[in-house]
Write a protein that holds these residues in place. Structure first.
Motif: not given
Length: 147
Positions: A80-85, A90-91, A94-95, A98
């Motif tokens: 997970a390189e980005t913030e995940i809900s 993924v937001s 950012d999706a 990625l």
């Protein structure tokens, strides 16, 4: 674990549905009326199609889980390189980049099931469920050819 329990419950409900539908089909066919016979035949055919679809989905689930466990054991699952809900998504911002990066990696290694599986995981996290299933199906096909 909850997913497996859900599959078992739905599978049992479907089996109950097949039994009850089979009883109705028999009653319609036994009526001897042309419409009743046609309805009885339909009540036999449609649940068979449903059973086939259920078996295919269960096979897909087991094969995908087996490959995911194998890839995770090798340390190859995407990080997970980005913030995940909390729902595991993924937001939106950012999706796309990625997914595109993993798509490029999968295209560069066309015969590698691991790259295709990683793409499927990222697509799923991005909310692209249909694309994710297609990628994971392709990973399963490639893994069968590699074994």
């Amino acid at each position: 674990m909850m997913a497996r329990a859900g599959v078992i419950v739905i599978g049992l409900c479907l089996v109950l549905y097949f039994v009850l539908t089979g009883q109705w089909a028999f009653l319609y066919i036994a009526s001897g009326e042309p419409i009743g016979i046609a309805m009885g035949a339909a009540l036999i055919v449609l649940p068979l199609i449903g059973a086939w679809a259920l078996v295919r989905e269960i096979q897909f689930g087991f094969q995908a889980e087996r490959l995911g466990t194998r890839l995770d054991g090798e340390g190859g699952m995407p990080v997970a390189e980005t913030e995940i809900s909390p729902s595991g998504r993924v937001s939106r911002a950012d999706a796309q980049p990625l997914v595109q990066r993993y798509q490029d990696e999968a295209d560069a290694a066309a015969d590698d099931w691991r790259a295709r599986y990683r793409l499927g995981v990222v697509q799923d996290a991005a909310g692209r469920r249909k694309d994710a299933r297609a990628s994971i199906r392709e990973a399963i096909r490639l893994a069968k050819g590699a074994d």
